[in-house]
Design a protein around this motif. Sequence first.
Motif, mmCIF file in Angstrom:
data_model
loop_
_atom_site.group_PDB
_atom_site.id
_atom_site.type_symbol
_atom_site.label_atom_id
_atom_site.label_comp_id
_atom_site.label_asym_id
_atom_site.label_seq_id
_atom_site.Cartn_x
_atom_site.Cartn_y
_atom_site.Cartn_z
ATOM 1 N N PRO A 43 -0.531 24.810 8.623
ATOM 2 C CA PRO A 43 0.988 24.690 9.194
ATOM 3 C C PRO A 43 0.901 25.517 10.333
ATOM 4 N N SER A 44 2.004 25.604 11.328
ATOM 5 C CA SER A 44 2.094 26.523 12.121
ATOM 6 C C SER A 44 3.577 27.324 12.114
ATOM 7 N N LEU A 45 4.162 27.565 11.081
ATOM 8 C CA LEU A 45 5.283 28.163 10.891
ATOM 9 C C LEU A 45 4.740 29.333 10.010
ATOM 10 N N LEU A 46 5.060 30.561 10.301
ATOM 11 C CA LEU A 46 4.696 31.892 9.438
ATOM 12 C C LEU A 46 5.875 32.425 8.995
ATOM 13 N N THR A 52 0.930 -1.206 -0.154
ATOM 14 C CA THR A 52 -0.006 0.054 0.088
ATOM 15 C C THR A 52 0.945 1.285 -0.038
ATOM 16 N N ASP A 53 0.659 2.040 -0.909
ATOM 17 C CA ASP A 53 1.422 3.167 -0.985
ATOM 18 C C ASP A 53 0.827 4.315 -0.005
ATOM 19 N N ILE A 54 1.701 5.179 0.689
ATOM 20 C CA ILE A 54 1.056 6.109 1.633
ATOM 21 C C ILE A 54 1.679 7.488 0.938
ATOM 22 N N VAL A 55 0.788 8.419 1.027
ATOM 23 C CA VAL A 55 1.046 9.628 0.708
ATOM 24 C C VAL A 55 0.731 10.600 1.804
ATOM 25 N N VAL A 56 2.076 11.283 1.943
ATOM 26 C CA VAL A 56 1.853 12.576 2.938
ATOM 27 C C VAL A 56 1.689 13.770 2.316
ATOM 28 N N ALA A 57 0.761 14.706 2.494
ATOM 29 C CA ALA A 57 0.532 15.732 1.655
ATOM 30 C C ALA A 57 0.393 17.040 2.799
ATOM 31 N N THR A 58 0.994 18.183 2.568
ATOM 32 C CA THR A 58 0.819 19.339 3.365
ATOM 33 C C THR A 58 0.246 20.511 2.444
ATOM 34 N N ASP A 59 -0.386 21.267 3.110
ATOM 35 C CA ASP A 59 -1.055 22.340 2.601
ATOM 36 C C ASP A 59 0.179 23.230 1.576
ATOM 37 N N LYS A 60 0.182 23.583 0.358
ATOM 38 C CA LYS A 60 0.930 24.342 -0.317
ATOM 39 C C LYS A 60 0.825 25.835 0.122
ATOM 40 N N PRO A 61 1.799 26.536 0.698
ATOM 41 C CA PRO A 61 1.675 27.790 1.046
ATOM 42 C C PRO A 61 1.011 28.950 -0.124
ATOM 43 N N SER A 62 0.275 29.794 0.440
ATOM 44 C CA SER A 62 -0.227 30.962 -0.413
ATOM 45 C C SER A 62 0.788 31.864 0.180
ATOM 46 N N TYR A 63 1.084 32.482 -0.566
ATOM 47 C CA TYR A 63 2.012 33.669 -0.171
ATOM 48 C C TYR A 63 1.212 35.293 -0.456
ATOM 49 N N LYS A 108 3.942 54.067 6.059
ATOM 50 C CA LYS A 108 3.122 52.759 5.994
ATOM 51 C C LYS A 108 4.188 51.719 6.172
ATOM 52 N N MET A 109 3.514 50.610 6.724
ATOM 53 C CA MET A 109 4.248 49.367 6.895
ATOM 54 C C MET A 109 3.286 48.151 6.508
ATOM 55 N N GLY A 110 4.172 46.963 6.253
ATOM 56 C CA GLY A 110 3.120 45.961 5.864
ATOM 57 C C GLY A 110 4.215 44.699 5.627
ATOM 58 N N CYS A 111 3.670 43.404 5.424
ATOM 59 C CA CYS A 111 4.457 42.304 5.245
ATOM 60 C C CYS A 111 4.052 41.433 4.101
ATOM 61 N N PHE A 112 4.951 40.759 3.577
ATOM 62 C CA PHE A 112 4.486 39.375 2.814
ATOM 63 C C PHE A 112 4.495 38.650 3.960
ATOM 64 N N TYR A 113 3.592 37.660 3.809
ATOM 65 C CA TYR A 113 3.497 36.417 4.733
ATOM 66 C C TYR A 113 2.923 35.182 4.051
ATOM 67 N N ALA A 114 3.399 34.027 4.521
ATOM 68 C CA ALA A 114 2.749 32.809 4.185
ATOM 69 C C ALA A 114 2.930 31.776 5.314
ATOM 70 N N PHE A 115 2.073 30.847 5.479
ATOM 71 C CA PHE A 115 2.005 29.545 6.305
ATOM 72 C C PHE A 115 2.763 28.437 5.621
ATOM 73 N N ILE A 116 4.017 28.132 6.236
ATOM 74 C CA ILE A 116 4.769 27.096 5.638
ATOM 75 C C ILE A 116 4.844 25.893 6.508
ATOM 76 N N ILE A 122 8.191 32.285 12.033
ATOM 77 C CA ILE A 122 7.960 32.300 13.427
ATOM 78 C C ILE A 122 6.983 31.044 13.942
ATOM 79 N N ASP A 123 7.151 30.407 14.753
ATOM 80 C CA ASP A 123 6.379 29.044 15.133
ATOM 81 C C ASP A 123 5.287 29.710 15.955
ATOM 82 N N CYS A 124 4.052 29.613 15.438
ATOM 83 C CA CYS A 124 2.623 29.991 15.932
ATOM 84 C C CYS A 124 2.393 29.059 17.063
#
Length: 189
Positions: free
Chosen positions: A55-58, A3-14, A181-189, A159-161
């Motif tokens: 995921p819990s890394l930002l 049996t093949d086991i596939v582990v997948a995680t969310d692909k991050p949205s930037y 003004k300030m801002g950020c690019f962000y993604a959960f990885i 950052i570990d969330c």
Amino acid sequence: MPTDIVVATDKPSYLTTSLISVTSGTAYTTTDPTTTAPSTTGQNFLIPTNLGDKPSLLRLAPFCGANAAPTSTTFASGGIRVVGWSSYTQTNGNLVYIPTILADISLGLTTGTVQSETVNGVVQYPFSTATVGAGVPTVNVYSPGTASGANVESCAAVIDCVGMQYIQLQFKATASVASPKMGCFYAFI
């Protein structure tokens, strides 16, 4: 039969935060437990997601902007605080939101030529140095901080969330430029 086991995680949205107007010299917003859900107000940006299934890394890549190109002297004491919020159900059935400071990062611009980028139709400048404040959980920074006049790289932090349900970004700076003004690019990885 194998049996093949596939582990997948969310692909991050930037994604990109909205551009947050910063009042020069204003401190971070006080974060106290509250019965009101966290939101985007003032110098704060609530990342629009409930993290229960993410995921819990930002990853953050902060930037600043103004009517003129900022420098290390005209846009000083920049900072971003990452606040995690968890909601708990009280015995009366109402929610209470409890904050946890996940990261307190001082940001800076080097003396070289700062890169520019257009974000949401406004010219922005990435910060090039990041220093993590004492007493916060795991934060990894990429902080080139080079004074090379030709190529100043942008900084980033991971950052570990730690399982928080909501993440709020708080911005601050001491700026002698108009309309900072300030801002950020962000993604959960």
